[in-house]
Write a protein that holds these residues in place. Structure first.
Motif, PDB file in Angstrom:
ATOM      1  N   HIS A 202      10.633   4.314   0.305  1.00 57.98           N
ATOM      2  CA  HIS A 202      10.293   3.775   1.629  1.00 57.98           C
ATOM      3  C   HIS A 202       9.559   2.447   1.632  1.00 57.98           C
ATOM      4  O   HIS A 202       8.889   2.124   2.589  1.00 57.98           O
ATOM      5  N   ILE A 203       9.650   1.688   0.563  1.00 55.68           N
ATOM      6  CA  ILE A 203       8.962   0.392   0.547  1.00 55.68           C
ATOM      7  C   ILE A 203       9.958  -0.692   0.977  1.00 55.68           C
ATOM      8  O   ILE A 203      10.868  -1.039   0.241  1.00 55.68           O
ATOM      9  N   SER A 204       9.770  -1.200   2.189  1.00 56.51           N
ATOM     10  CA  SER A 204      10.693  -2.214   2.704  1.00 56.51           C
ATOM     11  C   SER A 204      10.315  -3.587   2.148  1.00 56.51           C
ATOM     12  O   SER A 204       9.157  -3.814   1.798  1.00 56.51           O
ATOM     13  N   PRO A 205      11.290  -4.505   2.072  1.00 55.98           N
ATOM     14  CA  PRO A 205      10.976  -5.852   1.543  1.00 55.98           C
ATOM     15  C   PRO A 205       9.952  -6.599   2.391  1.00 55.98           C
ATOM     16  O   PRO A 205       9.347  -7.560   1.934  1.00 55.98           O
ATOM     17  N   ASP A 206       9.760  -6.147   3.631  1.00 56.71           N
ATOM     18  CA  ASP A 206       8.797  -6.824   4.511  1.00 56.71           C
ATOM     19  C   ASP A 206       7.367  -6.266   4.365  1.00 56.71           C
ATOM     20  O   ASP A 206       6.451  -6.676   5.069  1.00 56.71           O
ATOM     21  N   THR A 207       7.187  -5.337   3.437  1.00 58.28           N
ATOM     22  CA  THR A 207       5.869  -4.708   3.266  1.00 58.28           C
ATOM     23  C   THR A 207       4.825  -5.709   2.770  1.00 58.28           C
ATOM     24  O   THR A 207       5.131  -6.584   1.965  1.00 58.28           O
ATOM     25  N   ARG A 208       3.600  -5.566   3.266  1.00 57.70           N
ATOM     26  CA  ARG A 208       2.477  -6.319   2.717  1.00 57.70           C
ATOM     27  C   ARG A 208       1.834  -5.436   1.661  1.00 57.70           C
ATOM     28  O   ARG A 208       1.511  -4.283   1.935  1.00 57.70           O
ATOM     29  N   VAL A 209       1.663  -5.996   0.457  1.00 54.29           N
ATOM     30  CA  VAL A 209       1.207  -5.175  -0.662  1.00 54.29           C
ATOM     31  C   VAL A 209      -0.169  -5.648  -1.143  1.00 54.29           C
ATOM     32  O   VAL A 209      -0.421  -6.846  -1.256  1.00 54.29           O
ATOM     33  N   GLU A 224       7.802  -4.365 -10.492  1.00 48.54           N
ATOM     34  CA  GLU A 224       8.398  -3.428  -9.526  1.00 48.54           C
ATOM     35  C   GLU A 224       8.533  -4.079  -8.145  1.00 48.54           C
ATOM     36  O   GLU A 224       9.515  -3.898  -7.445  1.00 48.54           O
ATOM     37  N   LEU A 225       7.517  -4.832  -7.762  1.00 48.17           N
ATOM     38  CA  LEU A 225       7.539  -5.477  -6.440  1.00 48.17           C
ATOM     39  C   LEU A 225       8.639  -6.529  -6.373  1.00 48.17           C
ATOM     40  O   LEU A 225       9.280  -6.716  -5.336  1.00 48.17           O
ATOM     41  N   ASP A 226       8.847  -7.198  -7.496  1.00 45.06           N
ATOM     42  CA  ASP A 226       9.900  -8.198  -7.575  1.00 45.06           C
ATOM     43  C   ASP A 226      11.264  -7.534  -7.382  1.00 45.06           C
ATOM     44  O   ASP A 226      12.120  -8.045  -6.649  1.00 45.06           O
ATOM     45  N   ASN A 234       3.418 -12.272   0.277  1.00 45.66           N
ATOM     46  CA  ASN A 234       3.066 -11.017   0.951  1.00 45.66           C
ATOM     47  C   ASN A 234       2.355 -10.028   0.034  1.00 45.66           C
ATOM     48  O   ASN A 234       2.129  -8.888   0.389  1.00 45.66           O
ATOM     49  N   ILE A 235       2.012 -10.515  -1.163  1.00 46.96           N
ATOM     50  CA  ILE A 235       1.310  -9.656  -2.127  1.00 46.96           C
ATOM     51  C   ILE A 235      -0.119 -10.171  -2.278  1.00 46.96           C
ATOM     52  O   ILE A 235      -0.337 -11.363  -2.524  1.00 46.96           O
ATOM     53  N   PHE A 236      -1.088  -9.280  -2.103  1.00 45.04           N
ATOM     54  CA  PHE A 236      -2.499  -9.660  -2.187  1.00 45.04           C
ATOM     55  C   PHE A 236      -3.132  -8.962  -3.380  1.00 45.04           C
ATOM     56  O   PHE A 236      -3.014  -7.751  -3.530  1.00 45.04           O
ATOM     57  N   VAL A 237      -3.768  -9.764  -4.229  1.00 48.22           N
ATOM     58  CA  VAL A 237      -4.332  -9.214  -5.457  1.00 48.22           C
ATOM     59  C   VAL A 237      -5.852  -9.365  -5.420  1.00 48.22           C
ATOM     60  O   VAL A 237      -6.377 -10.429  -5.121  1.00 48.22           O
TER      61      VAL A 237
END
Lengths: 279, 344
Positions: A202-209, A224-226, A234-237
């Protein structure tokens, strides 16, 4: 910033915070609930840090582990690793800790609002992200699908037992946990965090991670996110460094030209991509 | 502001006069070398010095500075500026102070530094003797020294004092000074222009060119391994640098074991543990583990990272790092020229 008697703003002058509750989720971690001695509330955003100290020992940068949406107290979880954290963890209800902050750049809530959110937390990385988890749960309507991956080395290292029970039962959050090594009591997932990606579709490409955990975890999660096609911006570390002064002066937490303590500790992966020293 | 003249024989009398009402820090001899120290008499003043062991940064940001005091009840701060005249600062060190002034003000103002800075009047002085490793003639020529209140230039027969601020103007009492003539002011200008030619041109590049090329060299590990080959990670280059401002903070107790202090100490990013974090089980995660990555970081900061912020390199060309380096590898002239000559 705190003004001293002579009227100078002193960036090193800490504020007293009273310990009003403690618990020991693991042998090495201690969970504190604190309240400022002057009864003012701490005004912060999830992801920001505090310099937490005991006078005579020093200070340590600690992420705030509760949401600003909850009461006038706030939580921190401290792992005993050295002299300062040992001193902090020997304090108990009624004692004081000396804090500076909130400091640093936390999560941009406006970037997350209105979107699906996935939080990937490894080990003690769950503590600073707990602030964000609570925030989202308290304002659930403002966010889309909400997924949390949490991994620890073994079942004894898992934090926030009550929270996890609630998350497991809740419809508001899709919660998955795993341990690197199981013990006899463990019936759940075994394997490092990236293996959880194969367990939910259920992880859509529009997800903020949001990612927070030990440096070794980042690389594999990012792979995995790639694969899921989630863009870097959209990826916050949430990074860890030796944030000694917390105000962008002392130099210890520098990542190329950025200071982890004031430019971070939360960075977008797009920003980190340009910084050779980040991951 | 004004321009004044004082005869050579009057200078020490003027300094001793100032000393009656305020602390004076200036260059004095220490064995074969020079240091900035509080003057016990004007006769100690050595305006003919080439370079001091440590830059005057230490007046505002001492190697060891108490920042908090505590007891069982309370925590209080220790900001307690002393009115001071800092006399005899060469222009390259004024540029260094301009940089630390900016960096200590940036985003969070550090009044542990700024309070003493504001309580100090700085009198710059002309360079009378060029240090062997100095290369200020080759770097940041477009950056003009700002943060001084007056400029003292040695001309024949005496000194020209040009005041730049009201604070500087207050130093020029007319019992010893007279107004300088236009010729004397022009003479001072010639002296300060001529000295630039005594410091040979060693790096024929624009600082922006250098910033770009140094930043692009980041991934060239072979190059940086080579440049840093003999580095002992001692941090001497950091300690003598006018634009280094990294520090460590440590607490200590008084004998009563209930009161104590929080103190900051100069730190050095070249030392092994500088970027290390203690993790679970006492293991360390060192974010700059290899000595070459620390050596590279220092040059990245000086030449590239801080360049845009400061409008020039975070290097004054004082040459102290070159002279202090145990392995004789820290000289920016060598490092920058190597990078500029390499095809990346």
């Amino acid at each position: 910033m705190t003004k001293d008697e002579a009227g100078f703003d002193n960036i090193f002058l800490p504020r007293e915070a009273k310990i009003i509750r403690t618990s020991r989720p693991t042998p090495s971690e201690k969970h504190f609930t604190l309240q400022l001695a002057d009864r003012t509330s701490l005004d912060f955003v999830p992801g920001q840090i505090l310099e937490v100290g005991v006078m005579g020992y020093g200070e340590s940068p600690i992420g705030i582990a509760s949401s600003p949406t909850r009461t006038d107290s706030f939580d921190i979880v401290v792992r005993t690793v050295g002299r300062v954290t040992t001193a902090i963890n020997s304090r108990d209800v009624g004692d004081s800790l000396w804090i500076r902050g909130p400091l640093g750049h936390g999560f941009d809530m406006d970037e997350l609002r209105g979107h699906d959110v996935l939080i990937v937390a490894g080990g003690i990385g769950l503590c600073p992200t707990r602030s964000l988890i609570q925030y989202i749960l308290d304002r659930r309507d403002e966010f889309g699908r909400f997924t949390l991956f949490y991994g620890a080395r073994d079942p004894l290292q898992l934090l926030f037992t009550e929270d996890r029970l609630e998350w497991r039962r809740s419809d508001a959050i899709d919660y998955h946990e795993t341990v690197d090594r199981a013990d006899a009591t463990w019936t759940g997932n075994v394997g490092v965090i990236p293996t959880l990606f194969h367990k939910t579709a259920h992880i859509s490409p529009d997800t903020r991670v949001v990612i927070c955990g030990p440096p070794v975890m980042f690389k594999y999660v990012l792979i995995e996110l790639d694969k899921l096609g989630i863009p870097r911006e959209n990826i916050f570390v949430d990074l860890e460094r030796r944030m000694k002064c917390g105000v962008g002066k002392c130099g210890h937490c520098q990542i190329n030209d950025k200071y982890c303590c004031i430019d971070g500790p939360v960075f977008t992966f797009a920003k980190i991509w340009e910084l050779e020293e980040a991951i | 502001m004004g321009a004044y003249f004082i005869g050579a024989h009057e200078l020490l009398g003027w300094v001793d006069g100032l000393r009656e009402s305020t602390r004076i820090i200036g260059p004095v001899a220490k064995r074969q070398r020079f240091v900035f120290a509080e003057l016990e008499s004007a006769a100690q003043l050595r305006l003919d010095y080439d370079v001091t062991i440590l830059p005057p940064k230490k007046v505002f940001f001492p190697p060891k500075q108490q920042i908090l005091a505590f007891d069982s009840e309370r925590v209080s701060d220790c900001i307690d500026p002393v009115p001071t005249v800092l006399l005899g600062v060469h222009f390259y060190d004024v540029k260094g102070l301009d940089m630390t002034d900016f960096l200590m003000r940036e985003r969070y103002e550090d009044w542990n530094y700024l309070a003493q800075r504001e309580a100090t009047t700085i009198v710059a002085s002309s360079v009378q003797s060029v240090a062997p490793r100095a290369f200020w003639g080759s770097i940041g020529a477009h950056v003009r020294p700002q943060g001084h209140d007056a400029m003292l230039t040695k001309v024949s027969e005496g000194y020209v004092l040009e005041t730049r601020t009201p604070k500087g103007e207050r130093l020029a009492g007319l019992e010893r000074f007279r107004h300088a003539t236009d010729d004397e002011v022009a003479g001072a200008e010639r002296v300060n222009a001529a000295v630039m030619d005594q410091c040979s041109q060693l790096m024929p590049y624009d600082s922006k060119e250098i910033a770009t090329k140094v930043r692009e060299s980041f991934g060239n590990e072979e190059l940086w391994d080579d440049l840093a080959m003999d580095c002992f990670s001692c941090g001497s280059c950091n300690i003598v640098c006018p634009t280094c401002y990294c520090f460590d903070v440590r607490d200590s107790w008084n004998v009563d074991q209930t009161s104590g202090q929080r103190t900051r100490y100069w730190d050095a990013c070249l030392t092994r543990e500088f970027a290390a974090v203690t993790m679970a089980g006492g293991q360390k995660e060192n974010f700059r583990e290899h000595h070459a990555s620390r050596f590279r970081h220092r040059f990245m900061r000086k030449a590239a990272y801080l360049h845009d912020k400061l409008g020039g390199p975070a290097c004054t060309g004082c040459g102290r790092c070159a002279a202090a380096c145990t392995a004789n590898i820290a000289d920016p002239v060598r490092v920058i020229n190597t990078i500029m000559g390499v095809t990346l």
